[in-house]
Write an enzyme that holds these catalytic residues in place. Structure first.
Site, PDB file in Angstrom:
ATOM      1  N   CYS A 138       2.153  -2.741  -3.913  1.00 41.56           N
ATOM      2  CA  CYS A 138       1.570  -1.145  -3.968  1.00 41.56           C
ATOM      3  C   CYS A 138       0.223  -1.278  -4.002  1.00 41.56           C
ATOM      4  O   CYS A 138      -0.334  -0.625  -3.004  1.00 41.56           O
ATOM      5  CB  CYS A 138       2.048  -0.766  -5.234  1.00 41.56           C
ATOM      6  SG  CYS A 138       1.769   1.049  -5.332  1.00 41.56           S
ATOM      7  N   GLU A 213       9.136  -1.354  -1.429  1.00 43.89           N
ATOM      8  CA  GLU A 213       8.334  -0.252  -0.947  1.00 43.89           C
ATOM      9  C   GLU A 213       8.742   0.527   0.296  1.00 43.89           C
ATOM     10  O   GLU A 213       8.325   1.564   0.599  1.00 43.89           O
ATOM     11  CB  GLU A 213       6.876  -0.960  -0.453  1.00 43.89           C
ATOM     12  CG  GLU A 213       6.063  -1.415  -1.790  1.00 43.89           C
ATOM     13  CD  GLU A 213       5.183   0.142  -2.304  1.00 43.89           C
ATOM     14  OE1 GLU A 213       5.530   1.064  -1.745  1.00 43.89           O
ATOM     15  OE2 GLU A 213       4.431  -0.033  -3.210  1.00 43.89           O
TER      16      GLU A 213
END
Length: 223
Positions: A138, A213
């Protein structure tokens, strides 16, 4: 962007998953301005919820720190998330008539739930390096995405979002996180971490978080 020595090794290990993440359709449409506003707002609401848990994960990292430098960096990141990065989401959503109370109370989508709890579990069950491996896609992925979109011609539609992650402040944070990861790896598994018995397991955490993700971007396209 390299962001240190360990991150490029993890990035390479993620292979096609990393490419699918940083070059996702959601990302491309952010850059060219064709992402529907409803999809962007849906993503921002869920990302606000994500960042609340992300801040909790970095707070957990404080308890896993073994040096004053690690402690200070992790504590500083909690502050940056809660008092700075969340303000981007709050400001854009406020302009769309969505108050912060509604963001905080938003129902968490399953894709969000799976990702945030995976990160927290990595921290609870492992040490700081395990947690950083789960956090890195992230932090550093957004840095890579922001830097690329910022260099390329892009529509002004989502220029505020792009500017945040392409900006010098966020890029400096990514370099600091890269250095934190390098130090944590050297301290816990040695100066040549890729030769350590734990390397495969730690790298696996990074790859799994990268795949989560991708799922988060997929969610953003399905409001």
């Amino acid at each position: 962007m390299s962001y240190g020595r360990t991150f490029p090794l993890w990035r390479a290990a993620a292979g096609e998953h990393w490419t699918a993440y940083v070059e996702h359709t959601f990302v491309r449409r952010l850059g060219d301005g064709t992402l529907p506003r409803a999809a962007f707002l849906h993503y921002l609401v869920q990302d606000y919820v994500f960042l609340i848990h992300f801040a909790r994960a970095w707070a957990l990292a404080v308890t896993k720190a073994e040096t004053l430098e690690e402690l200070r960096h992790c504590a500083g990141t909690v502050n940056a998330l809660v008092n700075e990065e969340l303000s981007l989401h709050v400001g854009i959503c406020a302009e769309a008539g969505i108050p912060e109370a509604a963001l905080f109370a938003a129902e968490e989508r399953p894709e969000n739930l799976a990702y945030t709890r995976y990160v927290l579990d990595a921290g609870h069950s492992g040490d700081l390096l395990d947690l950083l491996a789960a956090l890195a896609p992230c932090v550093l992925g957004y840095g890579e995405i922001g830097a690329r979109l910022g260099r390329e011609p892009h529509a002004e539609t989502y220029g505020g979002w792009i500017g945040t992650y392409a900006g010098a402040e966020y890029q400096a944070l990514c370099c600091e996180v890269g250095a934190l990861i390098d130090g944590a790896a050297a301290r816990r598994i040695g100066e040549a971490p890729e030769a350590a018995p734990r390397w495969e397991a730690v790298t696996g955490r990074f790859v799994r978080a990268t795949r989560l993700e991708i799922g988060f971007w997929d969610m953003g396209l399905a409001p």
